[in-house]
Scaffold this motif. Structure first.
Motif, PDB file in Angstrom:
ATOM      1  N   ALA A  55       0.828  -1.208   0.000  1.00 34.07           N
ATOM      2  CA  ALA A  55       0.000   0.000   0.000  1.00 34.07           C
ATOM      3  C   ALA A  55       0.859   1.254   0.000  1.00 34.07           C
ATOM      4  O   ALA A  55       0.488   2.285  -0.595  1.00 34.07           O
ATOM      5  N   ALA A  59      -3.896  -1.733   1.858  1.00 35.42           N
ATOM      6  CA  ALA A  59      -3.942  -3.124   1.407  1.00 35.42           C
ATOM      7  C   ALA A  59      -2.691  -3.448   0.611  1.00 35.42           C
ATOM      8  O   ALA A  59      -2.342  -2.731  -0.333  1.00 35.42           O
ATOM      9  N   ASP A  60      -2.003  -4.514   1.003  1.00 33.78           N
ATOM     10  CA  ASP A  60      -0.912  -5.058   0.201  1.00 33.78           C
ATOM     11  C   ASP A  60      -1.494  -6.095  -0.758  1.00 33.78           C
ATOM     12  O   ASP A  60      -2.468  -6.790  -0.433  1.00 33.78           O
ATOM     13  N   VAL A  61      -0.874  -6.212  -1.919  1.00 35.94           N
ATOM     14  CA  VAL A  61      -1.362  -7.137  -2.950  1.00 35.94           C
ATOM     15  C   VAL A  61      -0.372  -8.276  -3.128  1.00 35.94           C
ATOM     16  O   VAL A  61       0.829  -8.051  -3.327  1.00 35.94           O
ATOM     17  N   LYS A 113      -5.050  -2.150   8.148  1.00 34.43           N
ATOM     18  CA  LYS A 113      -4.275  -2.882   7.149  1.00 34.43           C
ATOM     19  C   LYS A 113      -4.938  -4.222   6.832  1.00 34.43           C
ATOM     20  O   LYS A 113      -5.531  -4.860   7.692  1.00 34.43           O
ATOM     21  N   GLN A 172      -7.534  -2.340  -4.180  1.00 29.35           N
ATOM     22  CA  GLN A 172      -6.479  -1.721  -3.363  1.00 29.35           C
ATOM     23  C   GLN A 172      -6.548  -0.201  -3.480  1.00 29.35           C
ATOM     24  O   GLN A 172      -6.471   0.529  -2.465  1.00 29.35           O
ATOM     25  N   GLN A 209      -4.397  -7.744   3.844  1.00 31.23           N
ATOM     26  CA  GLN A 209      -3.611  -8.376   2.783  1.00 31.23           C
ATOM     27  C   GLN A 209      -4.579  -8.951   1.739  1.00 31.23           C
ATOM     28  O   GLN A 209      -5.420  -9.783   2.064  1.00 31.23           O
ATOM     29  N   LEU A 210      -4.484  -8.450   0.520  1.00 27.40           N
ATOM     30  CA  LEU A 210      -5.308  -8.953  -0.581  1.00 27.40           C
ATOM     31  C   LEU A 210      -4.484  -9.936  -1.417  1.00 27.40           C
ATOM     32  O   LEU A 210      -3.371  -9.614  -1.844  1.00 27.40           O
TER      33      LEU A 210
END
Length: 893
Positions: free
Chosen positions: A731, A772-774, A744, A761, A746-747
């Motif tokens: 992100a 969101a981290d991908v 936070k 995201q 996690q995707l």
């Protein structure tokens, strides 16, 4: 003048008669014969005339059925080249040990089949002694597809020639302790002996046809001289009911595969009773194969019948044989002579007179045991004729008695498929019938003994000399490993650097990669593209003029698109196997190519590309056959996923093939999102399957028809791509990154779903201040495989942490996994994810709609993902509960 009612015009009505007087004379001659000698004589003359015309090569429709007699009469049988008495001794030992092995194993309840090999023993032994070429001769030897239920007889022969021990025979169907024998021909379980798995009925004959075809493919492409390789497929008459058994008969005749012989053991019985109780399966099969263009050889009656046919001066016997149904003939094989005289010979006065000329002993011999498939001279004549026939494949219809030599309790009984043992008294009776030197004292402990004449016995010496002359033991599987050099890096470079601003579907990325790999100087010729008639759907038409479509005839016409750059080019040395609409045929092609490294010592690199819905779902049984046969190659499910194939609807929407694929231990399953992931996976796949230390695995890749900009590969992600998971971005990398104290999450996504979570995201950051981290999950299956191995190691006292757990270590917030598959696909890894875990997927039936409409329907579009992410965070108290409702209203969900 119009035709009479009910009379249809024939082809002859449409052809001009250039000599009506001659035509009338032929018709009058036929009428005269019918009036003077009877209609039967007229029918006989017509049949003989048509047979003569066919043999002379005249362009007439073929007779689909011939009389119920041997194709090769006794007078035309060639001289038998072997020692018939010696071969009878060898066959007797094999019969004994096959029955003993199954009977001894029955006390453990492991089962086995006795009756099939008992009926087919001479069909195999004649081949082993005189025809089947081994792997030590020039070329690749012959390819033998052994009928699965006959495996005890093959083990018995391997015991006789010293390749299998008595302990192994005692471990038939008991493999877990080591040194055991698998139930049927399973190369993965016994890779030095079995070449082809066949017991999944119908797949053996189908694969045999495509193996013979692939042999010609290698020959025509100048990769391997297979001119002396012959494919022999041993099948049951009941097995021919399987649709796969006859699915490719026309292909075999169309491509003139005279390197192929089917041997169908016609014991007239399937698993529960007669194959065609009220009909004649031999005649049915003859018509089916002759209609498909095969050469048909019937080997029905043993030499005891010669006297009967010689006495049949009126044709009454032949007519009677043609009308008696199989179930009745099976009954004759079990009844006394009085019954046969009454019910067979009592049918008419001519037969009564014929029967009066025969002794009771002769009638009993003929009807109880004398079949063509039980006499080596007749089997030899059929095999020799099959090899000498050119221009078409051959099928040999060999009639036998199921359970032959096992005694009256077994022979021709409906239940003999399920009968797993003989009593001691039955074994003693069998011993006497086979004239084996096994004393009564050998049964002292109440258990049947194995029998062996000794390693230096005349039988074993004869057997060894014959096999040496034919090129070594058979069946046998030999692998001469040839490591293929790694392709040049330039083939992978375009995918690794991305597509710039150009959009490209991952299907096209894969095809582009393979097209470049096919130009590789070292390995390019070894690629075998296989497609079931939708090459243009997958963007493969550019391969047509450059690689060519394989056809043994070349191109005998001018293609309609010859003036176009990507015209439809067929060639004798063509590289592409474009199979028409037959997924089963394409898979059989793929299996033959995948195992060429063992069959021919020539590693080939096949890739089979298909609509993903029409792969595993339709032909999963063949995928298991592929795994059993230790095949290597790339299976590609294109237009993958449940929502990417716009408009096609329920039966085209694949949301589950990765679930089916995950059940196969040999299949490495990947769902790449980006072109560079494909490049990394294929490169490593080539190393693992064709490198210095090859693995017996194959790859399943799903690719999508949705054009997207393909990014360049980030640094340091190769390991994650291959293991199944890596962080694509964070992100904090976004242009408008959320605040440092933002909630936070996690995707995680695979395949085309990566684009949905990338959009989600951005929405989470812009609209809800959520970071969101991908993550790209290239393989849910490989993550699960690794985790299961860690669990197994823990039971051995070895502590290992699953890769997925390590990869997500320290990742903040819950995990939301998304894919274009059913939720069970990403849920495969849930128990090894330490964070809170939930998933979104496309459960249920597919439907016709736009991509956007279908994704909204299944709740996997970007907006639905945002709502699901907020719901996860709300449950944890990290965003207000009202945010979920607000998001639903804002996005119109």
């Amino acid at each position: 003048m119009s035709d009479p009612v009910g009379k249809l015009p024939s082809e002859l009505d449409q052809l001009p008669d250039r000599d009506t007087e001659e035509t009338a004379e032929w018709a009058a001659s036929l009428d005269a014969v019918a009036q003077a000698a009877g209609t039967r004589r007229a029918e006989y003359l017509l049949r003989r005339t048509l047979q003569h015309a066919e043999a002379a090569g005249l362009a007439l429709p073929k007779l689909l059925e011939t009389d119920y007699v041997n194709t090769i009469p006794t007078s035309a049988e060639p001289e038998f080249p072997g020692d018939e008495a010696m071969e009878a001794k060898i066959t007797a030992w094999n019969r004994w040990n096959a029955a003993a092995m199954v009977t001894r194993g029955s006390k453990y309840g492991v089962g086995g089949h006795i009756a099939t090999f008992a009926s087919a023993a001479w069909l195999y032994e004649t081949g082993f002694q005189h025809f089947f070429r081994g792997k030590e001769a020039d070329g690749s030897g012959d390819q033998l597809y052994i009928q699965g239920h006959a495996s005890p007889g093959i083990y018995a022969r391997a015991f006789l020639d010293g390749r299998i021990s008595e302990q192994q025979l005692d471990n038939f169907r008991q493999e877990s302790g080591g040194n055991g024998l698998p139930s049927y021909p399973h190369p993965r379980r016994l890779p030095w002996l079995w070449e082809f798995p066949t017991v999944s009925m119908g797949l053996g004959p189908l694969s045999a046809i495509y193996q013979a075809r692939f042999n010609r493919y290698l020959q025509n492409r100048n990769i391997k001289d297979t001119a002396n390789s012959h494919v022999w497929a041993f099948l049951g008459d009941g097995e021919m009911d399987e649709p796969e058994s006859t699915a490719a008969l026309a292909l075999a005749s169309r491509e003139q595969l005279d390197n192929l012989t089917f041997v169908i053991n016609c014991n007239l019985q399937r698993l529960d009773g007669p194959v065609r109780a009220n009909f004649r399966v031999v005649q049915e099969l003859e018509a089916q194969f002759r209609g498909a263009g095969w050469n048909v050889i019937k080997t029905l009656w043993g030499s005891a019948w010669d006297e009967l046919f010689q006495l049949d001066t009126t044709g009454a016997l032949v007519r009677r044989l043609r009308e008696v149904p199989d179930a009745q003939f099976q009954t004759y094989a079990t009844r006394d002579v009085a019954y046969i005289r009454q019910h067979f010979f009592g049918a008419n006065a001519e037969l009564v007179a014929l029967g009066a000329l025969l002794s009771d002993a002769k009638i009993a011999e003929c009807f109880h045991t004398s079949r063509g498939g039980h006499e080596p001279r007749k089997v030899y004549a059929a095999y020799k004729a099959a090899l000498e026939h050119k221009g078409a494949p051959t099928v040999i219809l060999a009639q036998t008695v199921k359970g032959y030599t096992l005694g009256a309790g077994f022979e021709s009984k409906n239940a003999n498929h399920q009968m797993k043992k003989l009593t001691i008294d039955e074994f003693k009776s069998m011993r006497d019938k086979l004239d084996l030197p096994i004393p009564d004292s050998a049964f002292a402990d109440g258990q049947v003994p194995y029998g062996h004449p000794g390693a230096n016995s005349p039988e074993v010496q004869y057997l060894s000399e014959r096999r040496a002359a034919l090129g070594g033991p058979a069946p046998a599987r030999k692998v001469h490993h040839v490591a293929l050099p790694a392709p040049a890096e330039r083939s992978f470079a375009p995918l690794l650097k991305g597509s710039g601003k150009q959009e490209m579907a991952t299907t096209m990325a894969f095809v582009r990669l393979v097209k470049d790999l096919m130009r590789d100087k070292e390995t390019g010729k070894r690629w075998v593209p296989i497609v079931p008639d939708e090459a243009r759907t997958f963007g493969m038409e550019s391969l047509f003029p450059s690689a060519g479509i394989y056809s043994p005839l070349g191109q005998t016409y001018e293609p309609v698109d010859r003036d176009q750059l990507m015209y439809y080019k067929e060639a004798k040395d063509g590289q592409i196997l474009n199979e028409g609409i037959t997924e089963a045929g394409a898979m059989a092609d793929f299996i033959a190519a995948c195992t060429s490294y063992a069959t021919h010592g020539e590693p080939m690199i096949p890739f089979y590309i298909f609509y993903s819905m029409f792969g595993w779902q339709r032909t999963a049984d063949q995928m298991w056959q592929l795994a059993d046969q230790l095949g290597k190659g790339f299976i590609v499910g294109a237009t993958a996923g449940r929502t990417t194939l716009t408009g096609e609807g329920l039966q085209h929407a694949d949301g589950h093939s990765h679930l089916i694929a995950s059940t196969n231990p040999a299949s490495l399953n990947y769902d790449p999102a980006f072109a560079y992931e494909i490049a990394v996976i294929v490169k490593d796949g080539l190393r693992r399957m064709y490198g210095e230390t090859p693995e017996d695995v194959f790859y399943y890749l799903t690719v999508y028809n949705e054009p997207k900009v393909q990014p360049a590969m980030p640094e340091g992600v190769e390991e994650g791509i291959l293991k199944g998971l890596y962080r694509f971005n964070q992100a904090s990398d976004l242009e408008n990154a959320p605040a440092a104290d933002a909630a936070k999450i996690q995707l995680m996504a695979s395949g085309t779903a990566i684009h949905w979570i990338l959009e989600a995201q951005a929405l989470l950051a812009a609209d809800w201040n959520v970071a969101a981290d991908v993550w790209s999950a290239t393989s849910w299956g490989e993550l699960r495989r690794d985790a299961l191995e860690c669990d197994e190691a823990l039971l051995r006292g070895e502590v290992r942490t699953p890769y997925v757990t390590r990869a997500l270590e320290g990742a903040q917030g819950p995990v939301l996994a998304v894919s274009d598959w059913m939720r069970q696909v990403p849920d495969q890894i849930s128990q090894w994810v330490e964070q809170d875990y939930t998933s979104l997927g496309t459960d249920g039936f597919g439907l016709s709609d736009t991509r956007e409409g279908a994704r909204r329907h299944f709740g996997v579009d970007a907006q639905s993902i945002v709502v699901a992410a907020l719901a996860q965070l709300a449950r944890r108290g990290e965003v207000p509960a009202s945010a979920v409702k607000e998001a639903r209203e804002r996005y119109g969900l």
